[in-house]
Design a protein around this motif. Structure first.
Motif, short mmCIF file in Angstrom:
data_model
loop_
_atom_site.label_atom_id
_atom_site.label_comp_id
_atom_site.label_asym_id
_atom_site.label_seq_id
_atom_site.Cartn_x
_atom_site.Cartn_y
_atom_site.Cartn_z
N MET A 132 -10.05 9.75 0.60
CA MET A 132 -9.55 10.92 0.36
C MET A 132 -7.73 10.46 0.09
N GLY A 136 3.03 4.83 3.29
CA GLY A 136 2.15 5.41 2.45
C GLY A 136 2.61 7.06 2.06
N ARG A 169 -0.86 7.45 12.21
CA ARG A 169 -0.29 6.41 12.78
C ARG A 169 0.24 5.47 11.60
N TYR A 170 1.31 4.95 11.74
CA TYR A 170 1.79 3.86 10.96
C TYR A 170 1.74 4.31 9.42
N LEU A 171 1.93 5.50 9.05
CA LEU A 171 1.96 6.14 7.65
C LEU A 171 3.20 5.80 6.87
N TYR A 213 1.25 2.70 -2.96
CA TYR A 213 1.10 2.02 -1.67
C TYR A 213 0.72 0.71 -1.79
N ASP A 216 -8.86 7.89 4.22
CA ASP A 216 -7.97 7.00 3.83
C ASP A 216 -8.39 6.63 2.32
N LEU A 217 -7.18 6.30 1.71
CA LEU A 217 -7.50 6.00 0.26
C LEU A 217 -8.54 4.89 0.06
N VAL A 218 -8.95 4.03 0.98
CA VAL A 218 -9.86 2.91 0.66
C VAL A 218 -10.86 3.23 1.97
N GLN A 263 -3.56 4.59 -5.65
CA GLN A 263 -2.21 4.79 -5.41
C GLN A 263 -1.37 3.66 -5.53
N GLY A 286 -5.22 8.49 7.51
CA GLY A 286 -4.99 7.29 7.06
C GLY A 286 -5.31 6.25 7.91
N CYS A 287 -6.73 6.16 8.05
CA CYS A 287 -7.40 5.71 9.34
C CYS A 287 -7.39 4.17 9.15
N ARG A 306 -4.96 -7.87 10.36
CA ARG A 306 -3.60 -7.51 10.81
C ARG A 306 -3.53 -6.16 11.49
N LEU A 315 0.57 -1.95 0.09
CA LEU A 315 -0.01 -3.12 1.30
C LEU A 315 -1.34 -3.18 0.78
N LEU A 351 -2.23 12.70 0.13
CA LEU A 351 -0.99 13.31 -0.68
C LEU A 351 -1.46 14.62 -1.37
C1 LIG Z 1 -0.40 0.64 7.95
S1 LIG Z 1 -2.30 1.48 7.57
C2 LIG Z 1 -2.29 2.04 9.03
C3 LIG Z 1 -3.71 2.31 9.13
C4 LIG Z 1 -4.20 3.18 10.58
N1 LIG Z 1 -3.40 4.39 10.60
C5 LIG Z 1 -3.66 2.28 11.86
O1 LIG Z 1 -2.74 2.72 12.42
O2 LIG Z 1 -4.40 1.22 12.24
C6 LIG Z 1 -1.82 2.72 6.35
C7 LIG Z 1 -3.17 3.23 5.93
O3 LIG Z 1 -2.71 4.42 5.00
C8 LIG Z 1 -3.49 4.35 3.97
N2 LIG Z 1 -2.90 5.34 2.97
C9 LIG Z 1 -1.70 5.02 2.70
N3 LIG Z 1 -1.32 6.21 1.38
C10 LIG Z 1 -2.57 6.77 1.64
C11 LIG Z 1 -2.88 8.13 0.90
N4 LIG Z 1 -2.24 8.66 -0.14
N5 LIG Z 1 -3.88 8.81 1.26
C12 LIG Z 1 -4.91 8.06 2.16
N6 LIG Z 1 -4.44 7.07 2.78
C13 LIG Z 1 -3.33 6.48 2.62
C14 LIG Z 1 -3.62 3.15 3.77
O4 LIG Z 1 -4.76 2.83 2.73
C15 LIG Z 1 -3.73 2.47 4.90
O5 LIG Z 1 -5.15 2.15 5.42
#
Ligand SMILES: C[S@@+](CC[C@H](N)C(=O)[O-])C[C@H]1O[C@@H](n2cnc3c(N)ncnc32)[C@H](O)[C@@H]1O
Length: 589
Positions: A124, A149, A144-146, A36, A106-108, A33, A83-84, A47, A38, A127
């Motif tokens: 996964m 993304g 959380r904190y999405l 995204y 999560d993407l990764v 992606q 988005g774990c 972090r 970060l 989006l």
């Molecule tokens: C700021 S981090 C927050 C992680 C976790 N939710 C937390 O609060 O600790 C955002 C996460 O969203 C994931 N993310 C962003 N876009 C995404 C997408 N399209 N599909 C899956 N995961 C995604 C990122 O890879 C990242 O791990």
């Protein structure tokens, strides 16, 4: 760039880092992606984990206590963390609720390889569409904190809502991307300048400055969710507070704040508002400002949590239970606020009871619909199905997962292949007129299934009357109260008469089953039905309390005494009593 961070404090053993590629800045980012921006590497893991600890401390736990308690009562609650990130939330919740099944997506993959067996991770893109067989299967979904993304919460949240079971919870935590400095001239704070830069970069990507407000608004206006609650936590960005707990939170968040600099660098520089040199200078200033911990820097973070009914099909002409539109009665339970006629509760406890009732009915009739209708539906390309007065939506959800192509929603004339009504007798005074209106909604050849019980509990044999004498007495009182309230106590008869005499219908079928109220039967299947229905039978006594007391057939003291005796008879499986249920199905000509 950090001087106060001890790298060994980060979670040890991160063996899983996949789905990433290296960028020219030397850090790893997700490989799929582009938007995204970060990182996804060891430093980002530190972090995110530090941020996690500060959030959990400031909200006093991973999820609100009442939700946790509710989940701990469930046999195997399914939990999804969308988005774990590092999976730290999923892992800790999996440990706290060992009976649960937690899935982190999560993407990764950047989670610790050491996690409990009940926690799984999957790569996964959130989006994209979620797997079809996930629909209506989760008891709790955490996001959380999405904000970085997710370009559009309007699109994501309805998809998430559909993954929830009836009464499942959504817990969302998003910050306001506006730092505050209490009692200071905010223009002097470089940390606030940093927040402004991040904000500008995100705005350029179309992300909101107040994502939690967006989540709240989407959820509040969506039919998929109700009971929205909101909590604000003002997280200190450094340990400036005199209060011990706040100081500890600030200490934890200070690490995160410092890591922010490098994490958001690509995102901010991509936006093109500042040069790399200027940005690095700001980040150096942030590090000094939070290390010094004099300025009262605050990061407002909001938790929105919602109970969802997951699938709302509202048919205004019958008095279905809707959790929005519920008001508290003097007996402490929630009832619908629109009609005085339907006086069974409409609260979480009632929803749990209905779900058990649903399970027992499906078990007793061995399926969601009769076999011939099952066959006819599976031959159609996109059957349309209507569940009238759907209660918690459990039948609809099960149907939707059995027929993924089906559309189990709507209310148009002449357009449904199947209409299903069940247990509406407490709310519908005139079944004939309801059936007339429903007939109009069916397509030619469409099926109608009506499943209603009678308002009495029947002994299987003469001896059961004696063995369960209190329950028989209760049943008589219940029937009398129904009569006084003007509720027909034999709705199947009215329906049968209507369908038999109506030329719009053919193939009227009548199936009878006696639902065992407790596990008395020698027959294994009926015993199992009784076991599943038992807690429902016990709760029914409480559910009918208001109706019976208002009928004045019995006073409160007598009622409570009698209901305690009935409960004992149920629990001790004394006497075989059944609730007579008819499933009447017919096909429109
Ligand atoms: C700021 S981090 C927050 C992680 C976790 N939710 C937390 O609060 O600790 C955002 C996460 O969203 C994931 N993310 C962003 N876009 C995404 C997408 N399209 N599909 C899956 N995961 C995604 C990122 O890879 C990242 O791990």
């Amino acid at each position: 760039m950090s001087s106060i961070i001890n790298p060994t404090q980060a979670i040890a053993n991160i063996s899983v880092i996949s789905g990433v590629k290296e960028h020219k800045d030397g850090r790893l980012y997700n490989a799929s992606q582009e938007e995204y921006a970060l990182p996804a590497d060891q430093e980002e893991i530190r972090r995110l984990n530090s941020q996690h600890r500060a959030i959990v401390m400031s909200f006093n736990g991973h999820i609100p206590e009442d939700i946790k308690e509710d989940l701990s009562k469930k046999e195997k609650p399914r939990i999804l963390d969308v988005g774990c990130g590092t999976g730290i939330w999923a892992i800790e919740v999996g440990e706290q609720l060992p009976n649960s099944e937690v899935v982190g997506i999560d993407l990764v993959s950047i989670h610790s390889e050491h996690h409990p067996l009940n926690v799984k991770f999957q790569r996964m893109d959130i989006l994209e569409d979620f797997p079809k067989d996930w629909q209506g299967t989760f008891d709790l979904i955490h996001i959380r904190y999405l904000v970085v993304g997710v370009p559009n919460f309007d699109l994501l949240l309805p998809k998430i809502g559909k993954l929830l079971r009836p009464n499942g919870y959504l817990v969302s935590i998003e910050p306001d991307l506006v730092f505050k400095a209490e009692g200071y001239d905010e223009t002097t704070s470089v940390t606030i300048k940093f927040a402004t830069l991040v904000n500008q970069a995100l705005n350029k990507l179309g992300r909101p400055t107040l994502p939690s407000k967006v989540v709240r608004e989407v959820v509040q206006s969506s039919e998929l969710f109700d009971l929205v609650r909101t909590e604000l936590s003002e997280i200190p960005l450094s340990p400036w507070s005199d209060d011990e707990r706040m100081k500890e939170i600030g200490n934890e968040h200070r690490k995160t704040t410092i890591y922010h600099g490098s994490a958001f660098k690509r995102l901010v520089l991509n936006a093109g508002y500042v040069s790399e040199e200027e940005y690095d200078l700001v980040c150096k200033g942030v590090e000094e400002e939070v290390s010094d911990a004099k300025m009262k820097l605050i990061f407002p973070v909001w938790m929105n949590h919602q109970a969802s009914r997951a699938l709302l099909i509202s048919i205004p002409f019958c008095h279905s239970i809707r959790n929005s539109g519920v008001k508290e009665h003097t007996d402490g339970r929630g009832y619908n606020e629109t009609t005085g006629e339907y006086i069974l509760p409409a609260d979480r406890e009632e929803a749990a009871r209905s779900d058990f009732q649903h399970k027992a009915i499906v078990m007793l009739f061995q399926g969601l619909v009769p076999e011939h209708i099952q066959k006819s539906l599976s031959e159609k390309e996109k059957p349309r199905i209507l569940d009238v007065g759907r209660g918690t939506g459990c039948w609809s959800l099960d149907m939707a997962s059995q027929y993924p192509e089906a559309e189990v929603i709507g209310r148009w004339e002449n357009s449904f292949d199947l209409i299903y009504i069940r247990y509406l007798f407490m709310g519908v005074r005139d079944f004939t007129s309801l059936l007339e209106r429903l007939t109009k909604l069916l397509k030619p050849d469409g099926h109608l299934i009506c499943m209603e019980p009678t308002a009495y509990w029947a002994p299987v044999e003469e001896k059961d009357k004696e063995l369960a004498s209190m329950t028989i007495r209760y049943s008589d009182i219940f029937t009398e109260a129904m009569k006084l309230a003007g509720i027909d106590n034999d709705p199947p008869k009215v329906m049968r008469q209507y369908l038999d005499s109506n030329k719009d219908y053919k193939e009227v079928k009548n199936e009878y089953q006696g639902m065992p109220l407790s596990p008395c039967s020698d027959d294994e299947r009926l015993k199992q039905c009784g076991e599943t229905h038992l807690s429902n039978s016990i709760q029914m006594i409480q559910v009918f309390r208001r109706l019976i007391l208002e009928s004045k057939v019995i006073n409160e003291e007598e009622y409570d005494q009698l209901s305690a005796q009935v409960e004992v008879e149920f629990r001790e499986a004394k006497g075989e009593l059944v609730l007579p249920i008819w499933r009447i199905s017919a096909q429109k000509v």
